[in-house]
Design a protein around this motif. Structure first.
Motif, mmCIF file in Angstrom:
data_model
loop_
_atom_site.group_PDB
_atom_site.id
_atom_site.type_symbol
_atom_site.label_atom_id
_atom_site.label_comp_id
_atom_site.label_asym_id
_atom_site.label_seq_id
_atom_site.Cartn_x
_atom_site.Cartn_y
_atom_site.Cartn_z
ATOM 1 N N LYS A 269 92.585 10.032 25.207
ATOM 2 C CA LYS A 269 91.587 10.206 26.306
ATOM 3 C C LYS A 269 92.334 9.500 27.526
ATOM 4 C CE LYS A 269 87.326 10.746 24.466
ATOM 5 N NZ LYS A 269 87.062 11.879 25.130
ATOM 6 N N LYS A 270 92.320 10.105 28.768
ATOM 7 C CA LYS A 270 92.961 9.626 30.001
ATOM 8 C C LYS A 270 92.078 8.893 30.649
ATOM 9 C CE LYS A 270 96.347 12.382 29.372
ATOM 10 N NZ LYS A 270 97.260 11.937 28.251
ATOM 11 N N THR A 271 92.533 7.797 31.262
ATOM 12 C CA THR A 271 91.737 6.936 32.167
ATOM 13 C C THR A 271 91.513 7.383 33.596
ATOM 14 O OG1 THR A 271 93.593 5.471 32.719
ATOM 15 C CG2 THR A 271 92.195 4.697 30.976
ATOM 16 N N GLN B 125 85.735 0.627 31.548
ATOM 17 C CA GLN B 125 87.375 0.373 31.223
ATOM 18 C C GLN B 125 87.589 -1.030 31.569
ATOM 19 O OE1 GLN B 125 89.708 3.119 32.944
ATOM 20 N NE2 GLN B 125 88.171 4.694 32.704
ATOM 21 N N ARG B 126 86.780 -1.895 31.631
ATOM 22 C CA ARG B 126 87.104 -3.417 31.907
ATOM 23 C C ARG B 126 85.869 -4.237 31.431
ATOM 24 N NH1 ARG B 126 85.219 -4.645 37.411
ATOM 25 N NH2 ARG B 126 84.360 -2.606 38.268
ATOM 26 N N PRO B 127 85.516 -4.190 30.050
ATOM 27 C CA PRO B 127 84.276 -5.061 29.504
ATOM 28 C C PRO B 127 84.838 -6.515 29.733
ATOM 29 C CG PRO B 127 85.716 -4.051 27.873
ATOM 30 C CD PRO B 127 86.423 -3.248 28.947
ATOM 31 N N LEU C 225 88.596 -2.551 21.926
ATOM 32 C CA LEU C 225 87.961 -1.376 21.639
ATOM 33 C C LEU C 225 88.130 -0.128 22.751
ATOM 34 C CD1 LEU C 225 84.766 -2.785 20.006
ATOM 35 C CD2 LEU C 225 86.412 -1.507 18.909
ATOM 36 N N VAL C 226 88.226 -0.734 23.821
ATOM 37 C CA VAL C 226 88.505 0.547 24.926
ATOM 38 C C VAL C 226 90.176 1.240 24.791
ATOM 39 C CG1 VAL C 226 89.149 0.691 27.477
ATOM 40 C CG2 VAL C 226 86.886 -0.598 26.756
ATOM 41 N N ARG C 227 90.966 0.169 24.334
ATOM 42 C CA ARG C 227 92.146 0.732 24.049
ATOM 43 C C ARG C 227 92.369 1.589 23.090
ATOM 44 N NH1 ARG C 227 92.061 -3.152 27.335
ATOM 45 N NH2 ARG C 227 93.942 -3.585 29.180
ATOM 46 N N VAL C 228 91.587 1.281 21.887
ATOM 47 C CA VAL C 228 91.614 2.083 20.734
ATOM 48 C C VAL C 228 90.850 3.323 21.088
ATOM 49 C CG1 VAL C 228 90.572 2.257 18.311
ATOM 50 C CG2 VAL C 228 91.772 0.348 19.314
ATOM 51 N N TYR C 229 89.611 3.245 21.844
ATOM 52 C CA TYR C 229 89.114 4.636 22.129
ATOM 53 C C TYR C 229 89.912 5.539 22.902
ATOM 54 C CZ TYR C 229 85.820 7.516 24.814
ATOM 55 O OH TYR C 229 85.132 8.645 25.298
ATOM 56 N N HIS C 230 90.810 5.107 24.039
ATOM 57 C CA HIS C 230 91.418 5.998 24.791
ATOM 58 C C HIS C 230 92.641 6.364 23.903
ATOM 59 C CE1 HIS C 230 88.852 4.593 27.952
ATOM 60 N NE2 HIS C 230 89.233 5.488 28.779
#
Length: 320
Positions: free
Chosen positions: A305-307, A231-233, A295-300
Motif C-alpha cells: 500500500k502506498k502512503t 501514518q504517525r501514531p 504496525l503502520v509499516r507492516v500494514y503498508h
C-alpha cells in the motif's frame, strides 16, 4: 457522459423494489450507466424481486446478493468494488433520495473536475425528534472534528470519482464518513455539497433509530484518530506519553529531594502514588506509539500500500 455506476445497498425493501427500479429507469434513460443493487441479506422477498427486475432490465442492471446481513457499509463497499464507471453514485433504496438527482450530481462532478459531490437534504422529510435533531448534532460534531464542512453527512446520495473512492476501504459503519475518509486522498475544496430532493418514506420501515447517534459518536472518535495519526501514531501516543512521563518524573524528583534533602516522610502521600502512576502510564503510551509505528509499516509494506495517491501522470514510463 462517461459511464456512471449507481450503487444501491438494499435490505428488506420488498415494497420499494419495483418503484425504485422504475424510477431509476426513468431517471437514467439511455445514459451510459449501470445500476448495481447490493442485496444485504434480505429475508422479505426482496432478493427474488430484484432477480426478476434484473432479468427484465438486462445486463446494465446488476444485482449482488450477500450471504447474510453485513450492514450498509459492507454492502456499499461490495457495490463500489464491482462498479466499472468513472463516476460512482450511491443511493438509498427507500426512495427518500430521488433518482432524478443522480445525473445532475455526476454531471457537476465531471464538469467542475471534482472528486465528491455530496447531497444535502436541505428540506428533509423525516421526524424532528428522532431523526433530524440527532442528525444535526452528529453533523455538527463531524464537521468540526474532521474539518470537512458538509451540512449532511447522513445523506447517502453522493457522487464520487471512482479513482478516488476506490482508494479507501470501508469498515464497520463508516459509510457516513466517506467524505472525511476521502480528505486523506484529496483536497477538501474538491468536495462540494449541493441541495437534493428528499421525500417521505412511502413504504417499508426505517432501519435506523436514535441508537444510531451513539454509534456515530463512537465511530467519530476512530475517524478523528485515523485522519490525524493513521501514518504517525507516535505523534499521538508519544505526546501523551511524554507529558505523563515528565509529570511523573517531576513528582518523583520532588519527593526524592524532599525525602533525602529535608527528611520528610513519604508514607501516606498521594503524590507518590500519582508520580509512579504517571511515570508508568507514560512509558506505556510511548511503547504503544512504538508498536503503532511498527504496525503502520507492516500494514503498508505487507500489502504494498502506498502512503500517497496519484491523480494522473504525463509521459511516465511503467515500472520495469
Amino acid at each position: 457522459m462517461a459511464l456512471v455506476s449507481v450503487v444501491i445497498p438494499l435490505y428488506n425493501e420488498i415494497d420499494n423494489v419495483s418503484p425504485l427500479c422504475a424510477a431509476l429507469g426513468n431517471a437514467l434513460g439511455d445514459t451510459d450507466a449501470e445500476v448495481i443493487v447490493v442485496d444485504d441479506g434480505s429475508r422479505d422477498g426482496s432478493a427474488a424481486a430484484l432477480d426478476r427486475e434484473a432479468e427484465a432490465r438486462g445486463p446494465r442492471f446488476k444485482v449482488i446478493h450477500l450471504q447474510r446481513n453485513f450492514g450498509q457499509t459492507a454492502a456499499m463497499q461490495a457495490g463500489i468494488d464491482a462498479a466499472l464507471g468513472e463516476v460512482i453514485v450511491t443511493l438509498d433504496a427507500d426512495l427518500q433520495n430521488d433518482p432524478e438527482d443522480i445525473l445532475p450530481l455526476a454531471r457537476r462532478l465531471l464538469e467542475e473536475n471534482l472528486d465528491v459531490v455530496a447531497g444535502w437534504r436541505k428540506n428533509r422529510q423525516d421526524g424532528l425528534l428522532l431523526r433530524r435533531m440527532p442528525s444535526r448534532i452528529a453533523n455538527h460534531l463531524i464537521r468540526h472534528l474532521t474539518g470537512v464542512y458538509l451540512h449532511d453527512y447522513g445523506c447517502t446520495l453522493k457522487a464520487y470519482r471512482a479513482s478516488v473512492i476506490k482508494g479507501v476501504r470501508l469498515y464497520g459503519e463508516m459509510h457516513r464518513f466517506i467524505p472525511a475518509w476521502l480528505s486523506t486522498l484529496t483536497y477538501t475544496d474538491r468536495i462540494v455539497e449541493v441541495p437534493v430532493r428528499h421525500h417521505p418514506r412511502r413504504a417499508g420501515h426505517s432501519k435506523y433509530g436514535i441508537t444510531r447517534t451513539f454509534r456515530v459518536l463512537v465511530d467519530l472518535l476512530f475517524v478523528k484518530f485515523f485522519l490525524g495519526y493513521s501514518q504517525r501514531p507516535m505523534h499521538f501516543f508519544g505526546v501523551i506519553g511524554l507529558i505523563l512521563l515528565s509529570s511523573g518524573s517531576a513528582m518523583l524528583l520532588y519527593l526524592f529531594v524532599d525525602k533525602f534533602g529535608y527528611g520528610a516522610a513519604l508514607s501516606g502521600r498521594p503524590m507518590l502514588i500519582a508520580g509512579v502512576l504517571f511515570f508508568l502510564a507514560g512509558l506505556q503510551f510511548l511503547n504503544t506509539g512504538i508498536l503503532g509505528e511498527m504496525l503502520v509499516r507492516v500494514y503498508h509494506e505487507s500489502q504494498d500500500k502506498k502512503t500517497y495517491a496519484v491523480r494522473y501522470a504525463v509521459h511516465l514510463d511503467p515500472p520495469a
